[in-house]
Design a protein around this motif. Structure first.
Motif, PDB file in Angstrom:
ATOM      1  N   ILE B  35       0.815  -1.229   0.000  1.00 12.50           N
ATOM      2  CA  ILE B  35       0.000   0.000   0.000  1.00 12.50           C
ATOM      3  C   ILE B  35       0.840   1.267   0.000  1.00 12.50           C
ATOM      4  O   ILE B  35       0.381   2.297  -0.475  1.00 12.50           O
ATOM      5  CB  ILE B  35      -1.043   0.067   1.141  1.00 12.50           C
ATOM      6  N   TYR B  38       1.427   2.240  -3.594  1.00 15.56           N
ATOM      7  CA  TYR B  38       0.319   2.667  -4.441  1.00 15.56           C
ATOM      8  C   TYR B  38       0.173   4.191  -4.326  1.00 15.56           C
ATOM      9  O   TYR B  38      -0.047   4.708  -3.236  1.00 15.56           O
ATOM     10  CB  TYR B  38      -1.000   1.979  -4.051  1.00 15.56           C
ATOM     11  N   ARG B  39       0.287   4.877  -5.431  1.00 13.65           N
ATOM     12  CA  ARG B  39       0.265   6.351  -5.444  1.00 13.65           C
ATOM     13  C   ARG B  39       1.080   6.876  -4.264  1.00 13.65           C
ATOM     14  O   ARG B  39       0.548   7.558  -3.371  1.00 13.65           O
ATOM     15  CB  ARG B  39      -1.176   6.859  -5.382  1.00 13.65           C
ATOM     16  N   GLY B  41       2.991   9.210  -3.637  1.00 18.75           N
ATOM     17  CA  GLY B  41       3.014  10.639  -3.337  1.00 18.75           C
ATOM     18  C   GLY B  41       1.875  11.070  -2.444  1.00 18.75           C
ATOM     19  O   GLY B  41       1.946  12.113  -1.776  1.00 18.75           O
ATOM     20  N   PHE B  42       0.795  10.285  -2.403  1.00 16.09           N
ATOM     21  CA  PHE B  42      -0.358  10.681  -1.585  1.00 16.09           C
ATOM     22  C   PHE B  42      -0.118  10.387  -0.106  1.00 16.09           C
ATOM     23  O   PHE B  42      -0.431  11.209   0.757  1.00 16.09           O
ATOM     24  CB  PHE B  42      -1.634   9.970  -2.055  1.00 16.09           C
ATOM     25  N   TYR B  43       0.419   9.207   0.172  1.00 14.98           N
ATOM     26  CA  TYR B  43       0.541   8.761   1.570  1.00 14.98           C
ATOM     27  C   TYR B  43       1.845   8.009   1.838  1.00 14.98           C
ATOM     28  O   TYR B  43       2.538   8.277   2.815  1.00 14.98           O
ATOM     29  CB  TYR B  43      -0.671   7.870   1.894  1.00 14.98           C
ATOM     30  N   GLN B  46       5.476   9.746   2.647  1.00 10.47           N
ATOM     31  CA  GLN B  46       5.539  10.476   3.928  1.00 10.47           C
ATOM     32  C   GLN B  46       5.430   9.509   5.105  1.00 10.47           C
ATOM     33  O   GLN B  46       6.113   9.660   6.118  1.00 10.47           O
ATOM     34  CB  GLN B  46       4.406  11.504   4.004  1.00 10.47           C
ATOM     35  N   MET B  47       4.560   8.499   4.968  1.00 11.28           N
ATOM     36  CA  MET B  47       4.370   7.574   6.088  1.00 11.28           C
ATOM     37  C   MET B  47       5.587   6.685   6.280  1.00 11.28           C
ATOM     38  O   MET B  47       5.968   6.383   7.412  1.00 11.28           O
ATOM     39  CB  MET B  47       3.111   6.723   5.847  1.00 11.28           C
TER      40      MET B  47
END
Lengths: 109, 193
Positions: B35, B38-39, B41-43, B46-47
Motif C-alpha cells: 500500500i 500505491y500512489r 506521493g499521496f501517503y 511520507q508515512m
C-alpha cells in the motif's frame, strides 16, 4: 510547543507532512471530503458507516462495507484516500491528546 | 485486498520490483508494503519516512522495545496482520519469543522493566479509550520514564494506530508464520524505507 518534546522535532515535522499532504495535496476526493473524513464528520451513508468503523472499530469492517461504497459511485481511488484520511485523523487525535496530557503532567511535576 | 487498485494498480516499475522481491525472498510482497507503493506521493512516501525514523532512527527505546510496543498496540487493536508481523519482529530482535508472548498475553505479570510496563499501561488506555489525561501521564513519569521516552513511544503509537486501521480496512492478507519470520528479518535489516 513545549520544549520537552524538542528531541522529537524531526519526527514532528514528518508527522505534520503526512497530514498536510493527505489533506491539502492533489487527490481524487475533494479537500472538503478529505477534511471531513479526517475529522470523522461525514454524515452521508454508506460512507459514514465505513469511515466510522475505520476510526473506532476497524476490526469489524467487512467486504460488504467496501462493496456498498463502490456501488454508491465512489471510485476506488476516492475510497483509498478517504480511508487513509480517517485512519490518520483518528490516530492524530489520540496522539495529540496524549501529547497534551504529557505536557500538562510534566509541567506540574 | 478489498480495492482492486491495491492489487493491480501499480506502475510497471513497481510490478517489476515486486517480482524481484518475490524471487529473492520466496514470498509475495506483503500487503503492508504494497500500500505504500500505491500512489506513493499521496501517503506512502511520507508515512514510510515517519515510520522509519520512529522505528529505526535515534530513540530512547531499543529496536526490540519499539517492535514490542508495535505488537502490543496491534494486539489491542486486534489487527491480525500487524500482530503477526511485529510479534515476529520483536521476538527476533529480543532473541526471546517467550518475553514477547508474555507481554501480549498478560502485561501485569510480564518480565519486563517497570518503565516499559508503565508506558504500555498508558498506551493501553490511549488505544482502547482513545484518550489519556495528565494523571495517566503523571503515573508514567512517576515510574521514572522521561518525557522523551514517552514521546518516542507515542510516535510508535501514531504509526501503528494508522497502520492497524488500514490493514483492517483494506483487508491485508495474513500470511503464514514462515512468511512473517522472513518479513521480520527484512524489517530488522532494512527497516521501513
Amino acid at each position: 510547543m513545549n520544549k520537552l518534546i524538542l528531541p522529537n522535532y524531526k519526527r514532528r515535522a514528518s508527522y505534520k507532512a503526512i497530514i498536510t499532504r493527505i489533506l491539502e495535496g492533489e487527490g481524487n476526493a475533494s479537500t472538503r471530503e478529505r477534511q471531513a473524513a479526517f475529522e470523522n464528520t461525514v454524515f452521508d451513508k454508506p460512507l459514514n458507516t465505513l469511515l466510522n468503523k475505520v476510526a473506532l472499530q476497524s476490526k469489524k469492517i467487512t467486504d460488504e462495507d467496501v462493496e456498498k461504497l463502490i456501488a454508491s459511485g465512489l471510485s476506488e481511488d476516492q475510497i483509498f484516500e478517504l480511508i487513509i484520511c480517517v485512519a490518520v485523523g483518528q490516530s492524530s487525535r489520540q496522539y495529540e491528546a496524549a501529547i497534551n496530557a504529557l505536557t500538562e503532567a510534566a509541567a506540574n511535576k | 485486498m478489498r480495492l482492486n487498485v491495491l492489487n493491480n494498480g501499480y506502475t510497471i516499475g513497481t510490478k517489476i520490483l515486486f517480482k524481484i522481491i518475490k524471487i529473492f525472498s520466496g514470498y509475495p510482497v506483503p500487503d503492508a508494503a504494497k500500500i505504500v507503493f500505491y500512489r506513493p506521493g499521496f501517503y506512502g512516501n511520507q508515512m514510510k519516512k515517519f515510520t522509519h525514523e520512529t522505528m529505526r532512527g535515534p530513540s530512547l527505546w531499543s529496536v526490540a522495545e519499539r517492535e514490542l510496543i508495535a505488537a502490543f498496540i496491534s494486539k489491542l487493536n486486534e489487527c491480525s496482520f500487524c500482530i503477526g508481523a511485529h510479534t515476529a519482529t520483536a521476538s527476533i530482535a529480543y532473541k526471546d519469543k517467550t518475553k514477547v508472548d508474555a507481554v501480549l498475553s498478560d502485561l501485569e505479570t510480564a518480565p519486563i522493566e517497570e518503565s516499559l510496563k508503565a508506558v504500555l499501561i498508558c498506551i493501553k488506555k490511549l488505544t482502547l479509550e482513545h484518550s489519556v489525561n495528565s494523571n495517566d501521564m503523571k503515573k508514567v513519569l512517576d515510574a521514572g520514564v522521561t518525557p522523551g521516552q514517552i514521546m518516542d513511544a507515542l510516535n510508535v503509537c501514531f504509526a501503528f494506530n494508522v497502520t492497524n486501521r488500514l490493514a483492517d480496512a483494506f483487508g491485508f492478507q495474513v500470511p503464514d508464520a514462515k512468511a512473517f519470520e522472513t518479513g521480520a528479518k527484512y524489517l530488522l535489516k532494512r527497516g521501513y524505507k
